[in-house]
Motif scaffolding. Structure first.
Motif, PDB file in Angstrom:
ATOM      1  N   LEU A   1      -5.504  10.301  -2.944  1.00 53.38           N
ATOM      2  CA  LEU A   1      -6.824  10.302  -2.323  1.00 53.38           C
ATOM      3  C   LEU A   1      -7.123  11.652  -1.680  1.00 53.38           C
ATOM      4  CD1 LEU A   1      -9.409   8.846  -1.491  1.00 53.38           C
ATOM      5  CD2 LEU A   1      -8.187   7.991   0.520  1.00 53.38           C
ATOM      6  N   ILE A   2      -6.194  12.181  -0.912  1.00 47.47           N
ATOM      7  CA  ILE A   2      -6.391  13.475  -0.249  1.00 47.47           C
ATOM      8  C   ILE A   2      -6.560  14.591  -1.274  1.00 47.47           C
ATOM      9  CG2 ILE A   2      -5.250  15.232   1.176  1.00 47.47           C
ATOM     10  CD1 ILE A   2      -4.152  12.821   2.841  1.00 47.47           C
ATOM     11  N   ASN A   3      -5.726  14.589  -2.323  1.00 47.08           N
ATOM     12  CA  ASN A   3      -5.841  15.614  -3.360  1.00 47.08           C
ATOM     13  C   ASN A   3      -7.170  15.499  -4.106  1.00 47.08           C
ATOM     14  OD1 ASN A   3      -3.393  16.824  -2.800  1.00 47.08           O
ATOM     15  ND2 ASN A   3      -2.267  15.615  -4.302  1.00 47.08           N
ATOM     16  N   GLY A   4      -7.647  14.286  -4.339  1.00 42.71           N
ATOM     17  CA  GLY A   4      -8.925  14.107  -5.018  1.00 42.71           C
ATOM     18  C   GLY A   4     -10.082  14.680  -4.214  1.00 42.71           C
ATOM     19  N   ILE A   5     -10.083  14.430  -2.914  1.00 41.37           N
ATOM     20  CA  ILE A   5     -11.137  14.973  -2.048  1.00 41.37           C
ATOM     21  C   ILE A   5     -11.010  16.488  -1.963  1.00 41.37           C
ATOM     22  CG2 ILE A   5     -12.016  15.029   0.326  1.00 41.37           C
ATOM     23  CD1 ILE A   5     -11.182  12.052   0.496  1.00 41.37           C
ATOM     24  N   ALA A   6      -9.785  16.992  -1.861  1.00 39.42           N
ATOM     25  CA  ALA A   6      -9.565  18.445  -1.795  1.00 39.42           C
ATOM     26  C   ALA A   6     -10.039  19.121  -3.077  1.00 39.42           C
ATOM     27  CB  ALA A   6      -8.090  18.745  -1.541  1.00 39.42           C
ATOM     28  N   ASN A   7      -9.728  18.538  -4.222  1.00 33.81           N
ATOM     29  CA  ASN A   7     -10.157  19.121  -5.497  1.00 33.81           C
ATOM     30  C   ASN A   7     -11.675  19.152  -5.609  1.00 33.81           C
ATOM     31  OD1 ASN A   7      -7.550  19.631  -6.347  1.00 33.81           O
ATOM     32  ND2 ASN A   7      -7.356  17.679  -7.415  1.00 33.81           N
ATOM     33  N   LEU A   8     -12.333  18.121  -5.109  1.00 30.13           N
ATOM     34  CA  LEU A   8     -13.793  18.107  -5.100  1.00 30.13           C
ATOM     35  C   LEU A   8     -14.334  19.236  -4.217  1.00 30.13           C
ATOM     36  CD1 LEU A   8     -16.434  16.672  -5.937  1.00 30.13           C
ATOM     37  CD2 LEU A   8     -16.174  15.269  -3.892  1.00 30.13           C
ATOM     38  N   ALA A   9     -13.714  19.436  -3.044  1.00 32.48           N
ATOM     39  CA  ALA A   9     -14.143  20.509  -2.132  1.00 32.48           C
ATOM     40  C   ALA A   9     -13.930  21.883  -2.765  1.00 32.48           C
ATOM     41  CB  ALA A   9     -13.386  20.412  -0.807  1.00 32.48           C
ATOM     42  N   ILE A  10     -12.846  22.044  -3.505  1.00 35.65           N
ATOM     43  CA  ILE A  10     -12.589  23.316  -4.183  1.00 35.65           C
ATOM     44  C   ILE A  10     -13.673  23.578  -5.222  1.00 35.65           C
ATOM     45  CG2 ILE A  10     -11.014  24.497  -5.779  1.00 35.65           C
ATOM     46  CD1 ILE A  10      -8.705  23.009  -4.267  1.00 35.65           C
ATOM     47  N   ARG A  11     -13.987  22.566  -6.030  1.00 31.54           N
ATOM     48  CA  ARG A  11     -15.007  22.727  -7.080  1.00 31.54           C
ATOM     49  C   ARG A  11     -16.405  22.915  -6.506  1.00 31.54           C
ATOM     50  NH1 ARG A  11     -12.498  18.294  -9.292  1.00 31.54           N
ATOM     51  NH2 ARG A  11     -14.287  16.979  -8.833  1.00 31.54           N
ATOM     52  N   GLU A  12     -16.760  22.082  -5.529  1.00 31.15           N
ATOM     53  CA  GLU A  12     -18.135  22.076  -5.015  1.00 31.15           C
ATOM     54  C   GLU A  12     -18.399  23.179  -3.989  1.00 31.15           C
ATOM     55  OE1 GLU A  12     -20.635  20.030  -6.110  1.00 31.15           O
ATOM     56  OE2 GLU A  12     -19.202  19.308  -7.598  1.00 31.15           O
ATOM     57  N   LEU A  13     -17.411  23.481  -3.150  1.00 30.25           N
ATOM     58  CA  LEU A  13     -17.606  24.456  -2.073  1.00 30.25           C
ATOM     59  C   LEU A  13     -16.965  25.808  -2.354  1.00 30.25           C
ATOM     60  CD1 LEU A  13     -16.923  22.061   0.953  1.00 30.25           C
ATOM     61  CD2 LEU A  13     -19.130  22.652  -0.077  1.00 30.25           C
ATOM     62  N   GLY A  14     -16.068  25.857  -3.339  1.00 33.95           N
ATOM     63  CA  GLY A  14     -15.404  27.111  -3.672  1.00 33.95           C
ATOM     64  C   GLY A  14     -14.456  27.612  -2.610  1.00 33.95           C
ATOM     65  N   ILE A  15     -13.851  26.700  -1.851  1.00 36.35           N
ATOM     66  CA  ILE A  15     -12.930  27.122  -0.786  1.00 36.35           C
ATOM     67  C   ILE A  15     -11.489  27.109  -1.301  1.00 36.35           C
ATOM     68  CG2 ILE A  15     -14.483  26.367   1.054  1.00 36.35           C
ATOM     69  CD1 ILE A  15     -12.827  23.878   1.394  1.00 36.35           C
ATOM     70  N   PRO A  16     -10.596  27.882  -0.669  1.00 38.10           N
ATOM     71  CA  PRO A  16      -9.193  27.915  -1.094  1.00 38.10           C
ATOM     72  C   PRO A  16      -8.515  26.547  -0.943  1.00 38.10           C
ATOM     73  CG  PRO A  16      -9.676  29.721   0.412  1.00 38.10           C
ATOM     74  CD  PRO A  16     -10.864  28.813   0.417  1.00 38.10           C
ATOM     75  N   GLN A  17      -7.462  26.335  -1.714  1.00 40.73           N
ATOM     76  CA  GLN A  17      -6.783  25.048  -1.750  1.00 40.73           C
ATOM     77  C   GLN A  17      -6.256  24.612  -0.382  1.00 40.73           C
ATOM     78  OE1 GLN A  17      -3.625  24.686  -4.604  1.00 40.73           O
ATOM     79  NE2 GLN A  17      -3.439  22.499  -4.283  1.00 40.73           N
ATOM     80  N   ASP A  18      -5.658  25.525   0.384  1.00 40.26           N
ATOM     81  CA  ASP A  18      -5.108  25.138   1.681  1.00 40.26           C
ATOM     82  C   ASP A  18      -6.211  24.677   2.635  1.00 40.26           C
ATOM     83  OD1 ASP A  18      -6.012  27.797   1.794  1.00 40.26           O
ATOM     84  OD2 ASP A  18      -4.584  28.355   3.362  1.00 40.26           O
ATOM     85  N   GLU A  19      -7.359  25.357   2.601  1.00 35.71           N
ATOM     86  CA  GLU A  19      -8.492  24.929   3.434  1.00 35.71           C
ATOM     87  C   GLU A  19      -9.046  23.596   2.955  1.00 35.71           C
ATOM     88  OE1 GLU A  19     -11.618  27.805   4.100  1.00 35.71           O
ATOM     89  OE2 GLU A  19     -10.154  29.440   4.023  1.00 35.71           O
ATOM     90  N   ALA A  20      -9.090  23.413   1.644  1.00 37.96           N
ATOM     91  CA  ALA A  20      -9.605  22.158   1.080  1.00 37.96           C
ATOM     92  C   ALA A  20      -8.716  20.982   1.458  1.00 37.96           C
ATOM     93  CB  ALA A  20      -9.729  22.277  -0.434  1.00 37.96           C
ATOM     94  N   LEU A  21      -7.404  21.175   1.430  1.00 33.74           N
ATOM     95  CA  LEU A  21      -6.485  20.102   1.825  1.00 33.74           C
ATOM     96  C   LEU A  21      -6.647  19.750   3.304  1.00 33.74           C
ATOM     97  CD1 LEU A  21      -3.244  21.034  -0.135  1.00 33.74           C
ATOM     98  CD2 LEU A  21      -4.591  18.937  -0.375  1.00 33.74           C
ATOM     99  N   ALA A  22      -6.776  20.767   4.141  1.00 32.99           N
ATOM    100  CA  ALA A  22      -6.983  20.520   5.576  1.00 32.99           C
ATOM    101  C   ALA A  22      -8.303  19.784   5.807  1.00 32.99           C
ATOM    102  CB  ALA A  22      -6.952  21.836   6.351  1.00 32.99           C
ATOM    103  N   LEU A  23      -9.351  20.191   5.097  1.00 32.27           N
ATOM    104  CA  LEU A  23     -10.651  19.534   5.205  1.00 32.27           C
ATOM    105  C   LEU A  23     -10.562  18.079   4.766  1.00 32.27           C
ATOM    106  CD1 LEU A  23     -13.770  19.890   5.675  1.00 32.27           C
ATOM    107  CD2 LEU A  23     -13.900  20.381   3.233  1.00 32.27           C
ATOM    108  N   ALA A  24      -9.877  17.834   3.666  1.00 32.85           N
ATOM    109  CA  ALA A  24      -9.737  16.466   3.147  1.00 32.85           C
ATOM    110  C   ALA A  24      -8.977  15.575   4.128  1.00 32.85           C
ATOM    111  CB  ALA A  24      -9.030  16.490   1.796  1.00 32.85           C
ATOM    112  N   LYS A  25      -7.883  16.076   4.664  1.00 29.70           N
ATOM    113  CA  LYS A  25      -7.092  15.290   5.631  1.00 29.70           C
ATOM    114  C   LYS A  25      -7.915  14.981   6.874  1.00 29.70           C
ATOM    115  CE  LYS A  25      -2.640  17.054   4.117  1.00 29.70           C
ATOM    116  NZ  LYS A  25      -1.496  17.914   4.426  1.00 29.70           N
ATOM    117  N   ASP A  26      -8.635  15.981   7.374  1.00 34.58           N
ATOM    118  CA  ASP A  26      -9.463  15.779   8.558  1.00 34.58           C
ATOM    119  C   ASP A  26     -10.574  14.765   8.282  1.00 34.58           C
ATOM    120  OD1 ASP A  26     -10.292  16.460  11.300  1.00 34.58           O
ATOM    121  OD2 ASP A  26     -12.045  17.313  10.293  1.00 34.58           O
TER     122      ASP A  26
END
Length: 95
Positions: free
Chosen positions: A37-62
C-alpha cells in the motif's frame, strides 16, 4: 468531503450504498499488506508529482498514518448513482 472557504471549513458526511460496487479501504489494506500500500501511494506520487523516491515514501507513510487511518478512508469505484448517496450532516468550523 471538506470544503474550504477562507479560514472556515465545511465538513459534509454522506452515506453511500455500495452494493455491487468495488470499495477500497485503506485500513484493511494496510493491515493486509502495508508495504504494498505504501509503495503504491509512493509510486503514484513519483509519477504525478515528480518527486524523488525517498520523499515519496515519506509522503505516503505520513498520508496513511495522518489521513487515511484516522478515519479509515474508503474509496468507491464509480460511477456512483445519485440515488445511492444520502447526505447525513454538515458541520462548519471556523479557523
Amino acid at each position: 468531503m471538506i470544503e474550504h472557504q477562507g479560514q472556515s471549513k465545511k465538513y459534509y458526511l454522506y452515506q453511500i450504498e455500495t452494493n455491487k460496487q468495488q470499495v477500497f479501504s485503506f485500513r484493511e489494506n494496510m493491515d493486509k499488506n502495508p508495504t504494498s500500500l505504501i509503495n503504491g501511494i509512493a509510486n503514484l506520487a513519483i509519477r504525478e508529482l515528480g518527486i524523488p523516491q525517498d520523499e515519496a515514501l515519506a509522503l505516503a507513510k505520513d498520508a496513511i498514518h495522518s489521513n487515511y487511518l484516522a478515519v479509515d478512508e474508503v474509496q468507491v469505484e464509480g460511477p456512483i448513482s445519485p440515488l445511492s448517496i444520502k447526505h447525513i450532516n454538515t458541520i462548519s468550523i471556523d479557523g
